[in-house]
Enzyme design. Sequence first.
Site, PDB file in Angstrom:
ATOM      1  N   HIS A 198       0.683  -2.245  11.890  1.00 11.75           N
ATOM      2  CA  HIS A 198       0.960  -1.105  10.998  1.00 11.75           C
ATOM      3  C   HIS A 198       2.421  -1.082  10.566  1.00 11.75           C
ATOM      4  O   HIS A 198       3.314  -0.882  11.391  1.00 11.75           O
ATOM      5  CB  HIS A 198       0.615   0.176  11.768  1.00 11.75           C
ATOM      6  CG  HIS A 198       0.738   1.423  10.978  1.00 11.75           C
ATOM      7  ND1 HIS A 198       1.502   2.490  11.387  1.00 11.75           N
ATOM      8  CD2 HIS A 198       0.160   1.802   9.807  1.00 11.75           C
ATOM      9  CE1 HIS A 198       1.403   3.471  10.502  1.00 11.75           C
ATOM     10  NE2 HIS A 198       0.593   3.071   9.538  1.00 11.75           N
ATOM     11  N   ARG A 199       2.650  -1.313   9.283  1.00 14.78           N
ATOM     12  CA  ARG A 199       4.013  -1.435   8.731  1.00 14.78           C
ATOM     13  C   ARG A 199       4.791  -2.525   9.473  1.00 14.78           C
ATOM     14  O   ARG A 199       5.987  -2.424   9.689  1.00 14.78           O
ATOM     15  CB  ARG A 199       4.767  -0.099   8.798  1.00 14.78           C
ATOM     16  CG  ARG A 199       4.003   1.060   8.149  1.00 14.78           C
ATOM     17  CD  ARG A 199       4.691   2.401   8.327  1.00 14.78           C
ATOM     18  NE  ARG A 199       3.744   3.488   8.057  1.00 14.78           N
ATOM     19  CZ  ARG A 199       3.981   4.771   8.332  1.00 14.78           C
ATOM     20  NH1 ARG A 199       5.125   5.146   8.860  1.00 14.78           N
ATOM     21  NH2 ARG A 199       3.071   5.694   8.054  1.00 14.78           N
ATOM     22  N   GLU A 239      -1.070  -0.900   1.038  1.00 17.26           N
ATOM     23  CA  GLU A 239      -1.422   0.489   0.717  1.00 17.26           C
ATOM     24  C   GLU A 239      -0.607   0.968  -0.474  1.00 17.26           C
ATOM     25  O   GLU A 239       0.629   0.928  -0.452  1.00 17.26           O
ATOM     26  CB  GLU A 239      -1.178   1.415   1.919  1.00 17.26           C
ATOM     27  CG  GLU A 239      -1.551   2.852   1.568  1.00 17.26           C
ATOM     28  CD  GLU A 239      -1.338   3.865   2.682  1.00 17.26           C
ATOM     29  OE1 GLU A 239      -1.306   5.073   2.375  1.00 17.26           O
ATOM     30  OE2 GLU A 239      -1.203   3.464   3.849  1.00 17.26           O
ATOM     31  N   ASP A 247       3.248  -0.603   2.835  1.00 12.81           N
ATOM     32  CA  ASP A 247       3.120   0.428   1.798  1.00 12.81           C
ATOM     33  C   ASP A 247       3.998   0.065   0.608  1.00 12.81           C
ATOM     34  O   ASP A 247       5.118  -0.423   0.793  1.00 12.81           O
ATOM     35  CB  ASP A 247       3.595   1.779   2.346  1.00 12.81           C
ATOM     36  CG  ASP A 247       2.922   2.125   3.659  1.00 12.81           C
ATOM     37  OD1 ASP A 247       1.826   2.684   3.611  1.00 12.81           O
ATOM     38  OD2 ASP A 247       3.491   1.825   4.727  1.00 12.81           O
ATOM     39  N   LYS A 290       1.041   3.710  -2.415  1.00 13.26           N
ATOM     40  CA  LYS A 290       1.503   5.071  -2.125  1.00 13.26           C
ATOM     41  C   LYS A 290       1.691   5.825  -3.444  1.00 13.26           C
ATOM     42  O   LYS A 290       2.803   6.048  -3.899  1.00 13.26           O
ATOM     43  CB  LYS A 290       2.834   5.020  -1.353  1.00 13.26           C
ATOM     44  CG  LYS A 290       2.728   4.423   0.033  1.00 13.26           C
ATOM     45  CD  LYS A 290       1.939   5.281   0.991  1.00 13.26           C
ATOM     46  CE  LYS A 290       2.645   6.584   1.268  1.00 13.26           C
ATOM     47  NZ  LYS A 290       1.903   7.422   2.239  1.00 13.26           N
ATOM     48  N   ASP A 344       0.534   0.230  15.705  1.00 13.93           N
ATOM     49  CA  ASP A 344       1.993   0.059  15.693  1.00 13.93           C
ATOM     50  C   ASP A 344       2.430  -1.036  16.655  1.00 13.93           C
ATOM     51  O   ASP A 344       3.507  -1.596  16.519  1.00 13.93           O
ATOM     52  CB  ASP A 344       2.694   1.363  16.117  1.00 13.93           C
ATOM     53  CG  ASP A 344       2.522   2.482  15.094  1.00 13.93           C
ATOM     54  OD1 ASP A 344       2.321   2.183  13.904  1.00 13.93           O
ATOM     55  OD2 ASP A 344       2.587   3.665  15.490  1.00 13.93           O
ATOM     56  N   GLU A 352       0.016  -4.516   7.755  1.00 18.40           N
ATOM     57  CA  GLU A 352      -0.248  -3.451   6.788  1.00 18.40           C
ATOM     58  C   GLU A 352       1.120  -3.024   6.266  1.00 18.40           C
ATOM     59  O   GLU A 352       2.094  -2.992   7.023  1.00 18.40           O
ATOM     60  CB  GLU A 352      -0.956  -2.291   7.497  1.00 18.40           C
ATOM     61  CG  GLU A 352      -1.373  -1.130   6.593  1.00 18.40           C
ATOM     62  CD  GLU A 352      -0.333  -0.009   6.499  1.00 18.40           C
ATOM     63  OE1 GLU A 352      -0.572   0.936   5.738  1.00 18.40           O
ATOM     64  OE2 GLU A 352       0.726  -0.074   7.168  1.00 18.40           O
ATOM     65  N   HIS A 385       7.321   3.336   3.020  1.00 20.31           N
ATOM     66  CA  HIS A 385       6.239   4.302   3.195  1.00 20.31           C
ATOM     67  C   HIS A 385       6.501   5.648   2.535  1.00 20.31           C
ATOM     68  O   HIS A 385       5.703   6.137   1.743  1.00 20.31           O
ATOM     69  CB  HIS A 385       5.949   4.509   4.678  1.00 20.31           C
ATOM     70  CG  HIS A 385       4.887   5.531   4.934  1.00 20.31           C
ATOM     71  ND1 HIS A 385       5.160   6.884   5.080  1.00 20.31           N
ATOM     72  CD2 HIS A 385       3.532   5.415   5.038  1.00 20.31           C
ATOM     73  CE1 HIS A 385       4.027   7.540   5.266  1.00 20.31           C
ATOM     74  NE2 HIS A 385       3.023   6.679   5.253  1.00 20.31           N
TER      75      HIS A 385
END
Length: 246
Positions: free
Chosen positions: A7-8, A109, A36, A111, A229, A34, A49
């Site tokens: 995640h990120r 993703e 953003d 945003k 994470d 992943e 993000h």
Amino acid sequence: MTEVIAHRGYSAKFPENTMIAFHEAEYANADGIELDVQLSKDGEVVVIHDEKLNRTTSGKGYVKDFTLQELKKLDAGVLFPNLSEKQTIPTLEEVFAWLATNTLICNVELKNGVFRYEGMEEKVIKLIRQYDLSKRTIISSFNHYSIVHCYRLAPEVEIAPLLSEGLYMPWIYAASIRAKGFHPRYSAVPNEVISLSLESGIAVRPYTVNKEVEMERLFQINCTAFITDDPTIAVKLRDKYKKDKA
């Protein structure tokens, strides 16, 4: 076997959405990352993000009000002051150039729930095609109009709606918008929903799964993937689960 998506990047131990976090996710043996994306003032696709710079960088104000050159001057590692090197906000192109050197999957993703970011879908898809990443990229968003637009522009690129709450028969909804999967909040997707989705050929990749008990639950029902994470903990648990099963 259930895939582990960072995640990120490896955001538990490194600044989220930075190149060091992505590199470290690869070293941790995650299956993918992943990230953003938003647009800078001059229309560049940047990886960050929050709509505002305040939390994760040395800047203040909205991402959309700064040019790429201005954004690049900021420190994106302010939450990790012990890092020896300054981290910058990456462009999506920088990340894709690096992804071209490995086999990781990438969940992008969009945003664009607060600001529309006109033309962002086209720019993201152009970069996916430019770096030949159509088979390794999933485009997700809470803005489902946006991902449907992506599907129409590039049916070869997988899309996945993000769901923050439980949705009735989400596998049917996903199929109705031509999505091959959906990304629900982990607490909003019981085992039964995951199983029925998988039986219907729809992938499920819950976010953000950081508790070991939740990771184990998803490994046990052979969930498609989950977003975490801390990929190190997830990969270690998965290896143990594989060993126990064998």
